[in-house]
Design a protein around this motif. Structure first.
Motif, PDB file in Angstrom:
ATOM      1  N   ASN A   1      53.691  41.281  30.882  1.00 14.43           N
ATOM      2  CA  ASN A   1      54.450  40.895  31.720  1.00 14.43           C
ATOM      3  C   ASN A   1      53.990  41.160  33.511  1.00 14.43           C
ATOM      4  O   ASN A   1      54.726  40.885  34.289  1.00 14.43           O
ATOM      5  CB  ASN A   1      55.760  41.719  31.335  1.00 14.43           C
ATOM      6  CG  ASN A   1      56.653  41.141  29.881  1.00 14.43           C
ATOM      7  OD1 ASN A   1      55.942  40.340  29.488  1.00 14.43           O
ATOM      8  ND2 ASN A   1      57.687  41.661  29.561  1.00 14.43           N
ATOM      9  N   PHE A   2      53.102  42.550  33.525  1.00 13.45           N
ATOM     10  CA  PHE A   2      53.271  42.641  35.184  1.00 13.45           C
ATOM     11  C   PHE A   2      52.013  41.586  35.349  1.00 13.45           C
ATOM     12  O   PHE A   2      51.967  41.589  36.254  1.00 13.45           O
ATOM     13  CB  PHE A   2      52.090  43.459  34.572  1.00 13.45           C
ATOM     14  CG  PHE A   2      52.098  44.450  36.127  1.00 13.45           C
ATOM     15  CD1 PHE A   2      53.184  44.416  37.097  1.00 13.45           C
ATOM     16  CD2 PHE A   2      50.701  45.017  36.740  1.00 13.45           C
ATOM     17  CE1 PHE A   2      52.196  44.161  38.626  1.00 13.45           C
ATOM     18  CE2 PHE A   2      50.280  45.278  37.589  1.00 13.45           C
ATOM     19  CZ  PHE A   2      51.478  45.179  38.892  1.00 13.45           C
TER      20      PHE A   2
ATOM     21  N   ASN B   1      51.509  38.464  34.021  1.00 10.99           N
ATOM     22  CA  ASN B   1      52.585  37.128  34.935  1.00 10.99           C
ATOM     23  C   ASN B   1      53.194  37.137  35.750  1.00 10.99           C
ATOM     24  O   ASN B   1      53.378  36.468  36.494  1.00 10.99           O
ATOM     25  CB  ASN B   1      53.620  36.813  34.297  1.00 10.99           C
ATOM     26  CG  ASN B   1      54.044  35.559  34.450  1.00 10.99           C
ATOM     27  OD1 ASN B   1      53.382  34.543  34.347  1.00 10.99           O
ATOM     28  ND2 ASN B   1      55.652  35.306  33.980  1.00 10.99           N
ATOM     29  N   LYS B   2      53.531  38.556  35.945  1.00 14.01           N
ATOM     30  CA  LYS B   2      54.323  38.810  37.768  1.00 14.01           C
ATOM     31  C   LYS B   2      53.851  39.062  38.962  1.00 14.01           C
ATOM     32  O   LYS B   2      53.807  38.347  40.294  1.00 14.01           O
ATOM     33  CB  LYS B   2      55.463  40.327  37.559  1.00 14.01           C
ATOM     34  CG  LYS B   2      55.810  40.480  38.854  1.00 14.01           C
ATOM     35  CD  LYS B   2      57.299  40.247  38.451  1.00 14.01           C
ATOM     36  CE  LYS B   2      57.863  40.787  39.645  1.00 14.01           C
ATOM     37  NZ  LYS B   2      59.725  39.460  39.688  1.00 14.01           N
ATOM     38  N   ILE B   3      52.205  39.203  38.584  1.00 16.27           N
ATOM     39  CA  ILE B   3      51.625  38.620  40.018  1.00 16.27           C
ATOM     40  C   ILE B   3      51.369  37.501  39.848  1.00 16.27           C
ATOM     41  O   ILE B   3      50.888  37.170  41.459  1.00 16.27           O
ATOM     42  CB  ILE B   3      49.564  39.662  39.766  1.00 16.27           C
ATOM     43  CG1 ILE B   3      50.197  41.090  39.304  1.00 16.27           C
ATOM     44  CG2 ILE B   3      49.230  39.527  40.479  1.00 16.27           C
ATOM     45  CD1 ILE B   3      48.947  42.246  38.762  1.00 16.27           C
ATOM     46  N   TRP B   4      50.811  36.585  39.170  1.00 13.35           N
ATOM     47  CA  TRP B   4      50.647  35.640  38.948  1.00 13.35           C
ATOM     48  C   TRP B   4      52.105  34.943  40.437  1.00 13.35           C
ATOM     49  O   TRP B   4      51.915  33.605  40.626  1.00 13.35           O
ATOM     50  CB  TRP B   4      50.366  34.995  37.936  1.00 13.35           C
ATOM     51  CG  TRP B   4      49.850  33.390  38.547  1.00 13.35           C
ATOM     52  CD1 TRP B   4      50.365  31.831  37.678  1.00 13.35           C
ATOM     53  CD2 TRP B   4      48.619  32.980  37.979  1.00 13.35           C
ATOM     54  NE1 TRP B   4      49.693  31.174  37.274  1.00 13.35           N
ATOM     55  CE2 TRP B   4      48.539  31.590  37.837  1.00 13.35           C
ATOM     56  CE3 TRP B   4      47.397  33.438  38.439  1.00 13.35           C
ATOM     57  CZ2 TRP B   4      47.631  30.995  38.317  1.00 13.35           C
ATOM     58  CZ3 TRP B   4      46.265  32.994  38.478  1.00 13.35           C
ATOM     59  CH2 TRP B   4      46.487  31.521  39.163  1.00 13.35           C
ATOM     60  N   GLN B   5      52.843  34.811  39.297  1.00 11.76           N
ATOM     61  CA  GLN B   5      54.199  34.060  39.984  1.00 11.76           C
ATOM     62  C   GLN B   5      54.197  34.462  41.097  1.00 11.76           C
ATOM     63  O   GLN B   5      54.642  33.575  42.332  1.00 11.76           O
ATOM     64  CB  GLN B   5      54.924  34.550  39.009  1.00 11.76           C
ATOM     65  CG  GLN B   5      55.264  34.142  37.784  1.00 11.76           C
ATOM     66  CD  GLN B   5      54.893  32.345  37.409  1.00 11.76           C
ATOM     67  OE1 GLN B   5      55.210  31.607  38.635  1.00 11.76           O
ATOM     68  NE2 GLN B   5      54.094  31.903  36.504  1.00 11.76           N
TER      69      GLN B   5
ATOM     70  N   ARG C   1      44.175  45.750  29.120  1.00 12.20           N
ATOM     71  CA  ARG C   1      43.348  47.414  30.174  1.00 12.20           C
ATOM     72  C   ARG C   1      44.356  47.597  31.166  1.00 12.20           C
ATOM     73  O   ARG C   1      44.484  49.152  31.354  1.00 12.20           O
ATOM     74  CB  ARG C   1      42.935  46.879  31.582  1.00 12.20           C
ATOM     75  CG  ARG C   1      41.723  46.041  30.886  1.00 12.20           C
ATOM     76  CD  ARG C   1      40.532  45.135  31.726  1.00 12.20           C
ATOM     77  NE  ARG C   1      39.938  46.197  33.287  1.00 12.20           N
ATOM     78  CZ  ARG C   1      39.157  46.386  33.840  1.00 12.20           C
ATOM     79  NH1 ARG C   1      37.970  46.372  33.057  1.00 12.20           N
ATOM     80  NH2 ARG C   1      39.349  47.181  34.486  1.00 12.20           N
ATOM     81  N   PHE C   2      45.590  47.641  32.006  1.00 10.74           N
ATOM     82  CA  PHE C   2      46.500  48.062  32.682  1.00 10.74           C
ATOM     83  C   PHE C   2      47.353  48.595  31.053  1.00 10.74           C
ATOM     84  O   PHE C   2      47.870  49.315  31.724  1.00 10.74           O
ATOM     85  CB  PHE C   2      47.597  46.706  33.141  1.00 10.74           C
ATOM     86  CG  PHE C   2      48.567  47.635  34.034  1.00 10.74           C
ATOM     87  CD1 PHE C   2      47.663  47.467  35.270  1.00 10.74           C
ATOM     88  CD2 PHE C   2      49.637  47.261  34.284  1.00 10.74           C
ATOM     89  CE1 PHE C   2      48.702  48.396  36.184  1.00 10.74           C
ATOM     90  CE2 PHE C   2      50.181  47.906  34.842  1.00 10.74           C
ATOM     91  CZ  PHE C   2      50.119  48.377  36.400  1.00 10.74           C
ATOM     92  N   THR C   3      47.946  48.403  30.072  1.00 10.62           N
ATOM     93  CA  THR C   3      48.877  48.988  30.050  1.00 10.62           C
ATOM     94  C   THR C   3      47.993  50.205  29.551  1.00 10.62           C
ATOM     95  O   THR C   3      48.226  51.227  29.241  1.00 10.62           O
ATOM     96  CB  THR C   3      48.633  48.182  28.349  1.00 10.62           C
ATOM     97  OG1 THR C   3      49.319  46.944  28.429  1.00 10.62           O
ATOM     98  CG2 THR C   3      49.820  48.696  26.746  1.00 10.62           C
ATOM     99  N   LEU C   4      47.331  50.192  28.797  1.00  8.91           N
ATOM    100  CA  LEU C   4      46.541  51.615  28.531  1.00  8.91           C
ATOM    101  C   LEU C   4      45.378  52.421  29.497  1.00  8.91           C
ATOM    102  O   LEU C   4      46.239  53.330  29.812  1.00  8.91           O
ATOM    103  CB  LEU C   4      44.601  51.032  27.664  1.00  8.91           C
ATOM    104  CG  LEU C   4      45.129  50.589  26.347  1.00  8.91           C
ATOM    105  CD1 LEU C   4      43.279  50.332  25.895  1.00  8.91           C
ATOM    106  CD2 LEU C   4      45.055  51.678  25.132  1.00  8.91           C
ATOM    107  N   SER C   5      45.497  51.676  30.838  1.00  4.79           N
ATOM    108  CA  SER C   5      45.773  52.580  31.777  1.00  4.79           C
ATOM    109  C   SER C   5      46.925  53.035  32.136  1.00  4.79           C
ATOM    110  O   SER C   5      46.999  54.473  32.817  1.00  4.79           O
ATOM    111  CB  SER C   5      45.445  51.654  33.515  1.00  4.79           C
ATOM    112  OG  SER C   5      43.688  50.754  32.817  1.00  4.79           O
ATOM    113  N   MET C   6      47.765  52.293  32.055  1.00  6.60           N
ATOM    114  CA  MET C   6      49.426  52.896  32.962  1.00  6.60           C
ATOM    115  C   MET C   6      49.910  54.056  31.763  1.00  6.60           C
ATOM    116  O   MET C   6      50.947  55.246  32.102  1.00  6.60           O
ATOM    117  CB  MET C   6      50.183  51.510  33.137  1.00  6.60           C
ATOM    118  CG  MET C   6      51.469  52.360  33.412  1.00  6.60           C
ATOM    119  SD  MET C   6      52.514  50.930  33.754  1.00  6.60           S
ATOM    120  CE  MET C   6      53.663  51.644  34.475  1.00  6.60           C
ATOM    121  N   LEU C   7      49.636  53.969  30.074  1.00  9.20           N
ATOM    122  CA  LEU C   7      50.690  54.739  29.139  1.00  9.20           C
ATOM    123  C   LEU C   7      49.333  55.581  28.719  1.00  9.20           C
ATOM    124  O   LEU C   7      49.859  56.307  27.765  1.00  9.20           O
ATOM    125  CB  LEU C   7      50.695  53.999  28.184  1.00  9.20           C
ATOM    126  CG  LEU C   7      51.132  53.123  28.606  1.00  9.20           C
ATOM    127  CD1 LEU C   7      51.911  51.703  27.142  1.00  9.20           C
ATOM    128  CD2 LEU C   7      52.618  53.774  29.098  1.00  9.20           C
TER     129      LEU C   7
END
Length: 896
Positions: free
Chosen positions: A569-570, A572-576, A544-550
């Motif tokens: 990756n994003f 995972n970044k939020i989770w970490q 979802r986020f990839t499609l939203s951003m691109l």
């Protein structure tokens, strides 16, 4: 928190929780304002494509965002029976079993279509659920279910009674492969290389006229030759006759203003049964129409014994061969023109005279034009407004009958005397003569005849229901621009005609999703990956986020699976980052935030309910705390503005930059000093939690699963993040001074990092960092000193106006300050000198070659200006690079 985000477990968990709590079901009645979207019903011809996922992602984002803003949301789901497309795939399935549709009969075939629908429907629902779509499945509809069938009949009867539906013989777009008429909007045109054939027609005085055509097989159905009445050179032939080659039929030569004098010879063959313009000429001049191509694309007996039964393209070759033998083929020229094809099966369309049902569109179009012109309905991006209005102003009648078995059967019955009975219910007798011997029309209605009612028929129309009163008009239609005429325009017309109100206030056009070759992703091409496979590999949030951003609104999206790495990756970044914060809370929270844990009233006073109010301890905040809260406020305002103006991709990009860079790269790194190295850990932990909580709220419409999962683990939260208020205005958190301080801090740290990279200083090496300031300006760095030391990996930081630049130091100006790093002892100066000397020699050689070329008069005079300019640009760039290398060598040697 677990080390990694288990998106599969999370998706299953939250889908179940959302369903059990009924969070996507609206309140009826409700004092809250409604926000309503209807799902463009996917065709039950197969699984969804990435294009469907883009549209669903946008709709879900809007639904969740508006629910968090306090609206009473409803997202209506449903599927489309897709007449032609579904009948074709079912026929293909039957053929693979050795069964023909005609052999099994209509009733059994329709039952088989229902079986197909049930199978595909379940797969589509699974896809939408795994994507996290906030649909209210208790209100699901199907365009061919009984309530929708009643709505379709009501519309047909009302339009027929008003004289807006009629039956007549007209030229239609006929698809020989699908065996049905199709509307103008279902024909797609493609530029193709062809031939223009010049054919001689003998005339009565013994001479001949020459006509030019791209379709010589249709000449067998000619009934006249036409010329423009203003063509002075041909006027003398008007009223005379010619003989039709190969057939011998006598043709009148008529005058008609539609004839283009510039096309071909200026003489035009008139084939009323196989060309819409020729049909109009025939109507004006009383000419007969001879059908020479049948519904299977084969020549009829009227084409003559030599050609009857041939495929239309086989006939073309035989006609040309015969004309050549008789000396009547004057010449053949290459010719490029648009060829109409059925948008579904790509078969070349045959214009064919056929008795069909039509809807008069101009009376319906007039109010729909005014609604858009007056701004009652807004199209975004705005450029589509002119496209819509142009088509509506030139709208033609809609051929609504289809020669299919799967679909809404036309509610018209015939008696043996030819009387028509049009009825909502199946009649028992003829409405004219009372005959009980009735036979229903064999044709079905165009699929879009049920889809154009989609904003109000799923709400219960034609009955007066609570849903219809509360949720119509809807708020926004989200769709791709390729169905602006098929669906968008027709829905506006239908709603204004039958509801006397607009169907929606906004139309948001997504782009078309294409593969890397530029082809539209579609079921027929098979070039779209299965969304469930992508979700299984990357997770719904990443998808979802990839499609939203691109996906900029209204612009095509070129999709490749590797782009999904960004979304993964994003996620995972939020989770970490959340794991870091919550691990810190687990380690320090009991002692630092114990008062809030023990007493909910103290927590609410400080935080607000569910982290929805600014903090109330400004005296405790450090400069970096004030900065991140200010950055949060700016981000919240930016995201709200971008969502409100339909720039959804920009909103996603803004959230990405804030969370990854501002929060993670800078603020969380700075807080480690206080958490692990002494200082006010209590305030740091409080602000970390506060910013994280509000970030999760803003991210939730884009990434529902990971945000719910983390929200559920935050201290002092209850319920769902979806049930919280979306952050909007946080102006009281803005701090211009803190923003300015952070700008200086970032520049200083970045300058130090760049020097480390430029001189090959390893990450483990601790540098000495000097910052030279103007007199009296040292104080700005005082609160930042520990942060600069930590993030620049420095063993010491010296700040002041009296700082001296040591021998062998690298320096970088930062505004009115200068960042200095002594290199001796931290950089391998011998190795670095060798590397730089080698690079210097290479740059010198490249520069010499370029300068010799530019000194060559022959090159300057003969080469294109763009080529010469490219060499000059290269010369300038090489000089800059060489100067940098020379300066670096001076610094290392101590000559600076």
């Amino acid at each position: 928190m677990e080390k990694l985000f288990d998106f599969k477990q999370s998706q299953a968990r939250w889908n179940q929780i959302w369903a059990e709590r009924g969070v996507f079901m609206p309140e009826v009645p409700s004092s809250r304002k409604p926000f309503v979207i209807v799902l463009p019903p996917p065709n039950v011809t197969g699984v969804l494509t990435v294009g469907h996922v883009l549209g669903a992602t946008v709709m879900d984002l809007l639904i969740r965002w508006n629910r968090m803003k306090g609206f009473n949301i409803l997202w209506l789901p449903g599927t489309d029976h897709a007449g032609i497309a579904t009948q074709k795939v079912v026929e293909d399935e039957l053929e693979s079993e050795g069964i023909r549709r005609r052999d099994m009969g209509r009733e059994e075939f329709v039952d088989r279509c229902w079986d197909w629908k049930d199978r595909q429907h379940d797969r589509i629902v699974e896809q939408l659920n795994n994507l996290g779509c906030a649909l209210d499945w208790t209100r699901e509809c199907f365009t061919l279910d009984e309530p929708r069938s009643q709505a379709v009949r009501r519309v047909f009867v009302r339009l027929y009674d008003k004289g807006l539906i009629y039956r007549g013989n007209y030229i239609v777009n006929w698809c020989p492969a699908c065996g049905t008429a199709i509307s103008d909007e279902e024909v797609e045109y493609e530029e193709k290389d062809a031939q223009l054939y010049w054919i001689r027609y003998p005339i009565e005085d013994g001479s001949h006229v020459t006509v030019a055509t791209t379709r010589p097989e249709t000449m067998l159905g000619d009934t006249a030759i036409a010329v423009n009445p203003d063509d002075e050179q041909k006027k003398h032939l008007i009223g005379k006759t010619a003989a039709l080659p190969l057939v011998g039929r006598t043709l009148s030569i008529v005058a008609d203003p539609i004839v283009d004098r510039e096309f071909g010879s200026g003489f035009v063959k008139v084939t009323p049964a196989h060309d819409p313009n020729d049909f109009d000429i025939a109507e004006r001049h009383g000419l007969p129409a001879v059908i020479v191509i049948n519904r299977e694309g084969r020549m009829t007996p009227a084409a003559g014994k030599s050609f009857a039964g041939l495929d239309r393209f086989e006939c073309r070759e035989k006609v040309l061969e015969t004309l050549k033998e008789q000396g009547l083929l004057e010449k053949i020229e290459p010719y490029r023109h648009s060829v109409g094809q059925h948008d579904r099966c790509k078969t070349v369309i045959e214009p064919l005279l056929s008795r069909e049902w039509f809807a008069k569109m101009k009376p319906l179009a007039e109010p729909a034009i005014k609604a858009v012109e007056r701004g009652e309905i807004e199209l975004y991006p705005p450029r589509w407004k002119n496209v819509y209005l142009s088509w509506m102003h030139n709208i033609r009648d809609w051929c609504i009958s289809r020669q299919l078995w799967w679909g809404h059967r036309i509610p018209v019955w015939y008696c043996p005397d030819g009387h028509l009975t049009v009825s909502m219910e199946d009649p028992l007798e003829c409405s004219t003569c009372a005959s009980k011997d009735l036979k229903q029309d064999e044709d079905v209605l165009d699929t879009w005849f049920s889809s154009w009612l989609w904003t109000f028929s799923p709400l219960g129309w034609p009955e007066k229901t609570d849903d219809l009163a509360m949720f119509h008009p809807t708020n926004v239609l989200v769709t791709a621009p390729d169905i602006i005429f098929f669906w968008v325009a027709r829905m506006i017309m239908a709603s204004l005609e039958f509801r006397k109100e607009i169907p929606f206030r906004h139309v948001f056009f997504t782009g078309i999703v294409r593969d890397t070759q530029g082809r539209k992703m579609s079921k027929s091409l098979g070039n779209s990956p299965e969304p469930l496979d992508i979700i299984d590999k990357y997770g719904s949030d990443a998808f979802r986020f990839t499609l939203s951003m691109l996906s900029p609104p209204g612009r095509d999206v070129y999709f490749a699976e590797e782009k999904l790495e960004m979304g993964r990756n994003f996620t995972n970044k939020i989770w970490q980052a959340s794991r870091l914060v919550l691990n810190a809370y687990d380690a320090y929270g009991a002692g630092l935030l114990g008062e809030e844990q023990r007493d909910g009233k103290v927590f609410e006073k400080r935080w607000g309910r569910e982290f929805d109010r600014p903090l109330a301890f400004e005296p405790d905040l450090g400069w970096d705390d004030r900065w991140i809260l200010s950055a949060l406020a700016v981000c919240a305002n930016d995201v709200e503005e971008r969502l409100t103006t339909w720039r959804l991709n920009d909103a996603a990009s803004r959230l990405y930059d804030f969370f990854w860079h501002d929060y993670c790269d800078w603020y969380l790194e700075l807080t480690k000093i206080r958490l692990y190295g002494g200082g006010d850990a209590r305030t740091a932990l409080s602000v970390m939690l506060y910013v994280l909580a509000n970030s999760l709220k803003m991210l939730h419409p884009f990434m529902p699963y990971v945000t719910e999962e983390i929200w559920d683990k935050l201290p002092m939260t209850a319920g769902l993040v979806l049930e919280n208020h979306y952050p909007a205005s946080m102006e009281d958190l803005r701090d211009i001074q803190a923003d300015s301080s952070m700008q200086v801090f970032r520049e200083a740290v970045t300058a130090a990092r760049n020097i480390r990279a430029q001189y090959g200083i390893g990450p483990s090496a601790r540098i000495r960092l000097l910052i030279k300031t103007p007199p009296g300006k040292e104080a700005i760095f005082s609160p930042m000193e520990q942060g600069i030391k930590q993030l620049a990996r420095a063993e010491s930081v010296v700040i002041g106006a009296g700082v001296k630049k040591e021998r062998g130091s690298a320096a970088s100006p930062v505004g009115e300050y200068e960042v200095i790093v002594p290199l001796i002892g931290v950089a391998d100066l011998t190795t670095e000198t060798k590397r730089l000397e080698k690079e210097k020699q290479k740059l010198k050689a490249d520069l010499n070659r370029t300068e010799r070329k530019l000194a060559n008069e022959n090159f300057i005079s003969k080469a294109k200006e763009s080529v010469v300019q490219k060499e000059r640009d290269r010369q300038a760039l090489l000089r800059v690079e060489l100067d940098k290398i020379i300066e670096s060598l001076k610094i290392i040697s101590g000559d600076n």
